[in-house]
Design a protein around this motif. Structure first.
Motif, PDB file in Angstrom:
ATOM      1  N   GLU A 169       0.836  -1.174   0.000  1.00  0.00           N
ATOM      2  CA  GLU A 169       0.000   0.000   0.000  1.00  0.00           C
ATOM      3  C   GLU A 169       0.882   1.238   0.000  1.00  0.00           C
ATOM      4  N   LEU A 174       1.615   5.144   0.567  1.00  0.00           N
ATOM      5  CA  LEU A 174       1.119   6.165   1.481  1.00  0.00           C
ATOM      6  C   LEU A 174       1.892   7.461   1.284  1.00  0.00           C
ATOM      7  N   ASP A 206       3.489   0.987   3.206  1.00  0.00           N
ATOM      8  CA  ASP A 206       2.937   1.029   4.567  1.00  0.00           C
ATOM      9  C   ASP A 206       3.800   0.335   5.613  1.00  0.00           C
ATOM     10  N   HIS A 261      -0.350   1.519  -8.047  1.00  0.00           N
ATOM     11  CA  HIS A 261      -0.517   2.020  -6.669  1.00  0.00           C
ATOM     12  C   HIS A 261      -0.861   3.503  -6.703  1.00  0.00           C
ATOM     13  N   ALA A 281      -1.939   6.964  -3.895  1.00  0.00           N
ATOM     14  CA  ALA A 281      -2.222   7.476  -2.558  1.00  0.00           C
ATOM     15  C   ALA A 281      -2.697   8.921  -2.673  1.00  0.00           C
ATOM     16  N   TYR A 333      -3.523  12.616  -0.338  1.00  0.00           N
ATOM     17  CA  TYR A 333      -3.257  13.282   0.930  1.00  0.00           C
ATOM     18  C   TYR A 333      -3.883  14.662   0.891  1.00  0.00           C
TER      19      TYR A 333
END
Lengths: 193, 210
Positions: A89, A91, A105, A154, A156, A158
């Motif tokens: 994962e 991040l 992660d 992948h 992510a 924020y």
């Protein structure tokens, strides 16, 4: 067979008290065991091993064998501190001193990941992370959303106001999932009997 | 090989869900054991457990990490029913490990299911005249390699239609080479062990007994 019994006795004696003549006799015996015998012994041990493995696996379901291997490896990897636990994962850890840092992660830095910085829905800046998984933003840049993505599927996101969300530890997730599936298997197997 | 949320276009997401639903229906219709389905539940859930836990076994390759999936083995052991195992394990990985995403669940499930079915049909070739009886282990390795390649092809096609460059497929294949090797060897070993005993574990051989 007699030879091996003698060999075994010598090994036991060696373990009990180490004496020079025992060691000498031991090597004498070893030299008598020819290469052919050695290969016979090893193949015998291997076939016995496979037999017992088959016997123990025959009564259970086929997945159990693989599952055992996998679960053991997973437990070893998860609980051994030195082995790197690689995660899947992506991040974004946050923005500190004008630097965005991205990682997987488990804490390994996400190298060469595309970082896209947005402000009010518009793309402001685009760049790639370095070997530390960090990317320096231009000074005085305003942003409200940062996205990270790599070429392997992948991604992510924020945002500024994001709070730390609760994350289940992976060993707990594995335990819950495994016990659920084992319960289903055991229950349905029991009902049939 | 789980595509994360937000990477795919809405049309691709819809296509993924449609494809996985179609595959689930196809597999249930095609399996000859609908009557004694409940007898197969323990078997299915054990294979699902193996699929579920396998994604924790990661290998770092270059800038990213790749993990085992064992879809090939699921296809060999469960036949068309492996689609069910794949869908359940993907849902559980999403809920418990945050792998993949809710919107991409359909596409991921479709890729994995297609891979499992590929392995199943390839492994059936061991009964054809072309192959000797003893070649099942090589065929198991080939089936797993083909399954992994199908999975990568599906994922990179989905990413390509969502605006990613076509080179994604190549880079994905490159980083998955260690997985193909390791998973192929492990599956071949499991197949050898399972086919040695008197009890049958391989899908078609169970069907022969029914």
């Amino acid at each position: 067979m007699k030879k091996y019994r003698i060999l075994f006795k010598y090994i036991m004696k060696l373990l009990l008290k180490l004496r020079v003549n025992y060691i000498l006799n031991f090597f004498k015996n070893v030299s008598q065991v020819t290469a052919k015998n050695v290969s016979q012994v090893t193949t015998r041990i291997i076939t016995l091993q496979i037999k017992s493995l088959k016997r123990s696996a025959a009564g259970i379901f086929p997945g159990l064998l693989l599952l055992l291997i996998l679960a053991l490896t997973a437990i070893l990897v998860l609980f051994s501190g030195s082995a790197p636990v690689q995660a899947h994962e992506l991040l974004i850890e946050g923005v500190t001193e004008g630097k965005v840092s991205a990682s997987f992660d488990d804490g390994t830095p996400a190298i060469q990941v595309d970082i896209l910085v947005y402000h009010e829905g518009e793309l402001q800046y685009e760049g790639r992370t370095d070997r530390q998984g960090a990317l320096e933003l231009p000074e005085g840049m305003e942003w409200d959303k940062i996205e990270a993505r790599d070429n392997y599927g992948h991604r992510a996101l924020y945002t500024e106001e994001e709070e730390d969300t609760f994350r289940l530890p992976r060993w707990a997730g594995a335990l819950i999932g495994l016990s659920f599936l084992l319960l289903v298997a055991a229950f349905s197997g029991y009902r049939q009997k | 090989m789980h595509i994360a949320d937000g990477l795919l276009e809405p049309e691709v997401v819809a296509a993924g869900f449609a494809l996985s639903a179609a595959l689930a229906v196809y597999s249930l219709k095609n399996s000859q054991d609908r009557e004694n389905f409940s007898a197969l539940v323990p078997r299915i859930s054990m294979v699902t457990a193996a699929l579920f836990i396998s994604s924790l076994l990661n290998i770092p390759v270059g800038p990213t990490t790749v993990h085992f999936s064992f879809v090939g083995l699921a296809g060999i052991l469960l036949g068309p029913l492996s689609v069910l195992a794949v869908i359940v394990s993907l849902i559980m990985q999403l809920l418990l490990f945050n792998h993949g995403g809710f919107s991409t669940l359909g596409m991921n499930a479709a890729n994995f299911a297609l891979a499992a079915l590929t392995a199943h049909y390839l492994f059936q070739l061991r009964r054809s005249q072309l192959f000797r009886q003893s070649w099942h282990k090589y065929l198991a390795f080939l089936a797993v390699a083909a399954a992994t390649l199908v999975k990568i092809a599906g994922a990179s096609l989905a990413l390509y239609y969502s605006g990613f460059p076509a080179g994604v497929g190549l880079s994905l294949t490159a980083v998955h080479l260690p997985i193909i090797l390791a998973e192929g060897l492990l599956t071949a070993a499991v197949v050898i062990i399972l086919m040695k005993g008197k009890r049958v574990f391989i899908y078609e051989e169970i069907q022969d007994l029914v």
